[in-house]
Design an enzyme around this catalytic site. Structure first.
Site, PDB file in Angstrom:
ATOM      1  N   LYS A   1      47.133  34.648  43.117  1.00 23.89           N
ATOM      2  CA  LYS A   1      47.687  33.216  42.868  1.00 23.89           C
ATOM      3  C   LYS A   1      49.136  33.352  42.505  1.00 23.89           C
ATOM      4  CE  LYS A   1      46.736  29.518  39.743  1.00 23.89           C
ATOM      5  NZ  LYS A   1      45.914  29.126  38.357  1.00 23.89           N
TER       6      LYS A   1
ATOM      7  N   GLU B   1      37.136  35.964  29.704  1.00 22.44           N
ATOM      8  CA  GLU B   1      38.509  35.701  29.533  1.00 22.44           C
ATOM      9  C   GLU B   1      38.496  33.662  29.194  1.00 22.44           C
ATOM     10  OE1 GLU B   1      41.816  37.337  32.594  1.00 22.44           O
ATOM     11  OE2 GLU B   1      41.152  35.549  33.433  1.00 22.44           O
TER      12      GLU B   1
ATOM     13  N   LYS C   1      50.600  43.071  29.272  1.00 18.22           N
ATOM     14  CA  LYS C   1      51.200  43.048  30.627  1.00 18.22           C
ATOM     15  C   LYS C   1      52.738  43.431  30.167  1.00 18.22           C
ATOM     16  CE  LYS C   1      48.844  39.694  33.433  1.00 18.22           C
ATOM     17  NZ  LYS C   1      48.747  38.521  33.977  1.00 18.22           N
TER      18      LYS C   1
ATOM     19  N   GLU D   1      49.711  45.119  39.573  1.00 20.11           N
ATOM     20  CA  GLU D   1      48.700  45.978  40.345  1.00 20.11           C
ATOM     21  C   GLU D   1      48.666  45.480  41.770  1.00 20.11           C
ATOM     22  OE1 GLU D   1      48.340  44.416  37.332  1.00 20.11           O
ATOM     23  OE2 GLU D   1      46.859  45.529  36.110  1.00 20.11           O
TER      24      GLU D   1
ATOM     25  N   HIS E   1      16.621  52.864  32.621  1.00 21.62           N
ATOM     26  CA  HIS E   1      16.524  54.244  32.494  1.00 21.62           C
ATOM     27  C   HIS E   1      17.846  54.691  31.909  1.00 21.62           C
ATOM     28  CE1 HIS E   1      12.807  54.743  34.656  1.00 21.62           C
ATOM     29  NE2 HIS E   1      13.306  53.729  35.386  1.00 21.62           N
TER      30      HIS E   1
ATOM     31  N   GLY F   1      42.402  31.469  38.024  1.00 22.60           N
ATOM     32  CA  GLY F   1      41.907  32.628  38.865  1.00 22.60           C
ATOM     33  C   GLY F   1      40.473  32.871  39.006  1.00 22.60           C
ATOM     34  N   ARG F   2      39.792  32.802  37.662  1.00 19.23           N
ATOM     35  CA  ARG F   2      38.294  33.225  37.770  1.00 19.23           C
ATOM     36  C   ARG F   2      37.427  32.199  38.169  1.00 19.23           C
ATOM     37  NH1 ARG F   2      41.002  32.693  33.076  1.00 19.23           N
ATOM     38  NH2 ARG F   2      40.310  30.970  31.425  1.00 19.23           N
TER      39      ARG F   2
HETATM   40  O1  F6P Z   1      45.615  38.867  33.954  1.00 19.73           O
HETATM   41  C1  F6P Z   1      44.754  37.825  33.968  1.00 19.73           C
HETATM   42  C2  F6P Z   1      44.892  37.007  35.372  1.00 19.73           C
HETATM   43  O2  F6P Z   1      45.941  36.260  35.207  1.00 19.73           O
HETATM   44  C3  F6P Z   1      43.571  36.510  35.816  1.00 19.73           C
HETATM   45  O3  F6P Z   1      43.334  35.400  35.106  1.00 19.73           O
HETATM   46  C4  F6P Z   1      43.857  36.255  37.348  1.00 19.73           C
HETATM   47  O4  F6P Z   1      42.609  36.110  37.769  1.00 19.73           O
HETATM   48  C5  F6P Z   1      44.276  37.798  37.466  1.00 19.73           C
HETATM   49  O5  F6P Z   1      45.187  37.841  36.392  1.00 19.73           O
HETATM   50  C6  F6P Z   1      44.989  37.786  38.860  1.00 19.73           C
HETATM   51  O6  F6P Z   1      46.116  36.997  39.006  1.00 19.73           O
HETATM   52  P1  F6P Z   1      46.843  36.683  40.088  1.00 19.73           P
HETATM   53  O7  F6P Z   1      45.597  35.980  41.199  1.00 19.73           O
HETATM   54  O8  F6P Z   1      47.999  35.843  39.993  1.00 19.73           O
HETATM   55  O9  F6P Z   1      47.332  38.245  40.814  1.00 19.73           O
END
Ligand code: F6P
Length: 532
Positions: free
Chosen positions: A193, A337, A497, A199, A368, A251-252
């Site tokens: 987003k 979250e 972060k 990452e 199990h 995002g979620r």
């Molecule tokens: O660090 C949490 C977060 O902001 C989530 O809420 C989100 O889904 C994820 O990181 C990824 O964010 P982005 O889509 O901006 O890379």
């Protein structure tokens, strides 16, 4: 109100759930919405408790808040944003944000996604080596968990290229995925987003370098799913392959829009529309059904009863549906979250607990592994079972029936338990007596009276998956409103972060660890000695 609920719960302490399980109770404490059934009879909630929880919904203004969400009001107050993931699955028009109808743009983006997905699936959009065989979605959190969970869930409907998901900064993740792909026939989708997440941007750069080693024009095999068009431009990604969404999609909650592109490529636009229709059907149900017949509301009532009233700090999500193997991870983000907050909307500390710890694994595997603790551990863990009446695997229906039998057996075992007398009788039948019989019997007692719920559905098809996800989204919403928190921000992820950004040069050796705490300095020193 919480005190009243807790006092009432105390009056039920001696009542055993198993003794209440009449057919009338099963009917009164279950909700059906079309062909989906949510059964919460196997909990200690009685009619008085349910009435009190429903009164709490009214006292906390859940209905008004629900309408505020659906109509585009800025209910994410700490970020000043509307919360409109429901618009992404709405086939209609007239959803206004800041005086503008957002639906035409939603439908236009969906149509662009469909055109692109069809082109990828047909080979009209090709890599340097021809038809795309592998799609690699690079994202994390909501930009990974939703599509990864849904692609796995709907595997029987796949008729497009293979889809892979890379999320972790750990190079093992991307290295493993790329090893199995050919750059000439791979499409890399950068899903972020913000287009700033470390990452994702690091993995995207790695994927671009990998493409560049195999094809002349790596950017031609990149697509982006992002709200940040300026940043996707800077990456050289053709705007024709950039699919944007507004800041009112959290995002979620984003699998319904561009973030779902990999799912759409895997199952095709028609099936993806069924998935959206499922989410929209649950939206309509949530908006119109009276609370006691409202599935998300009753799922929330059970959640509040177990967590805030009875103090059970965790809940296990146990899909008896192997293809929902990533649902617990998906719900961990969705629920934790969203509702893992320590202050209420006005910034005051919460006087009660926020959301629970959510965890789980598919059955029967969990049986199990960790069910031992669920049955005989000292803490009560409410269990949320999910099961389909039918599977997809032709010719193996008998095996599916065994799966269903196991699911129902666990729910029954949890409520029924096994008394000391029953355990003694079993030991006596095995020839034990005296002190040894007593000792062995004690280990075979199941306290029982442990709550569970069961969500059942005919089959895990795209429409049903859409309903299940929207069901949980609305459950989180109701619980958040009742508890009084903002379910739509996530400030709790920021500190880590920031510190990671500050520590990266220390780990790389371009800055020293002076000023970090002693434990961090010691860790850095040890890792340096071992070659970090
Ligand atoms: O660090 C949490 C977060 O902001 C989530 O809420 C989100 O889904 C994820 O990181 C990824 O964010 P982005 O889509 O901006 O890379």
């Amino acid at each position: 109100m919480w005190d009243r609920l807790r006092n009432h719960a105390a009056t039920l302490a001696d009542r055993r759930i198993a003794d209440t399980l009449t057919p009338a109770r099963a009917a009164a404490f279950s909700v059906e919405a079309d062909d989906m059934r949510f059964d919460y009879a196997r909990t200690s909630m009685d009619e008085t408790a349910r009435d009190m929880l429903v009164a709490l919904f009214d006292a906390r203004g859940v209905a008004a808040r629900r309408e505020a969400m659906f109509s585009g009001a800025k209910i994410n107050e700490t970020e000043g944003r509307a919360v409109l993931h429901t618009a992404l699955r709405n086939p209609g028009t007239g959803v206004m944000v800041d005086g503008r109808d957002v639906m035409p743009e939603v439908h236009e983006t969906l149509a662009r996604m469909e055109t692109f997905a069809r082109a990828v699936r047909s080979g009209d959009f090709a890599g340097a080596g021809g038809t795309i065989r592998d799609v690699v979605n690079i994202g994390i959190g909501g930009s990974d968990l939703g599509p990864a969970m849904a692609v796995r869930a709907l595997a029987p409907y796949h008729d497009g290229p293979r889809c892979h998901f890379v999320s972790n900064i750990d190079p093992a993740d991307i290295a493993t995925v790329l090893d199995a792909c050919d750059p000439a026939t791979t499409l890399a989708i950068v899903a972020s987003k913000t287009f700033t997440t470390v990452e994702t941007m690091t993995n995207a750069a790695t994927a671009r370098d990998w493409l560049a080693k195999g094809v002349a024009d790596p950017a031609a095999q990149l697509a982006a799913l992002s709200s940040a068009s300026g940043r996707t431009d800077a990456w050289g990604i053709d705007p024709a392959r950039v699919f944007g969404f507004e800041d009112w999609v959290g995002g979620r909650y984003s699998v319904w829009g561009p973030i779902g592109l990999s799912l759409m490529i895997a199952i095709g636009p028609e099936r993806f529309r069924e998935f959206l229709a499922g989410g929209h059907a649950m939206d309509r149900h949530f908006r119109t059904a009276p609370w006691r017949q409202n599935m998300p509301a009753m799922l929330a009532a059970v959640g509040l009863w177990h967590n805030q009233v009875l103090g059970h700090a965790t809940r296990a999500v146990l899909p008896y549906d192997e293809r929902l193997g990533r649902l617990p991870a998906y719900l961990q983000q969705l629920e934790m979250e969203s509702n893992g907050k320590r202050v209420s909307m006005d910034g005051a500390p919460l006087a009660w607990d926020s959301g629970p710890v959510v965890w789980g694994e598919p059955g029967t595997n969990g049986q199990h592994a960790f069910y031992q603790l669920i049955h005989q551990g000292t803490r009560v863990i409410p269990c949320e079972f999910l099961v389909a009446a039918r599977g997809h695997d032709e010719g193996l229906h008998h095996q599916h029936r065994l799966l269903v039998a196991n699911c129902l057996a666990q729910a029954e075992a949890l409520t029924r338990g096994r008394s000391l007398d029953e355990a003694r009788a079993i030991m006596a039948a095995r020839g034990l007596e005296g002190a040894e019989l007593e000792r062995q019997a004690a280990h075979r007692v199941f306290p029982g009276n442990r709550p569970s719920t069961l969500l059942s559905y005919p089959r895990l098809d795209p429409f049903t998956l859409g309903r299940i996800i929207a069901l949980y989204e609305h459950r989180v919403f109701v619980e958040g409103v009742v508890v009084g928190i903002n379910s739509f921000d996530q400030w709790g992820v920021e500190l880590g972060k920031e510190l990671a950004t500050a520590l990266a040069p220390v780990i790389e050796g371009t800055a020293d660890a002076q000023g970090r705490d002693g434990a961090t300095q010691a860790s850095v020193a040890w890792l340096r000695r071992h070659g970090v």
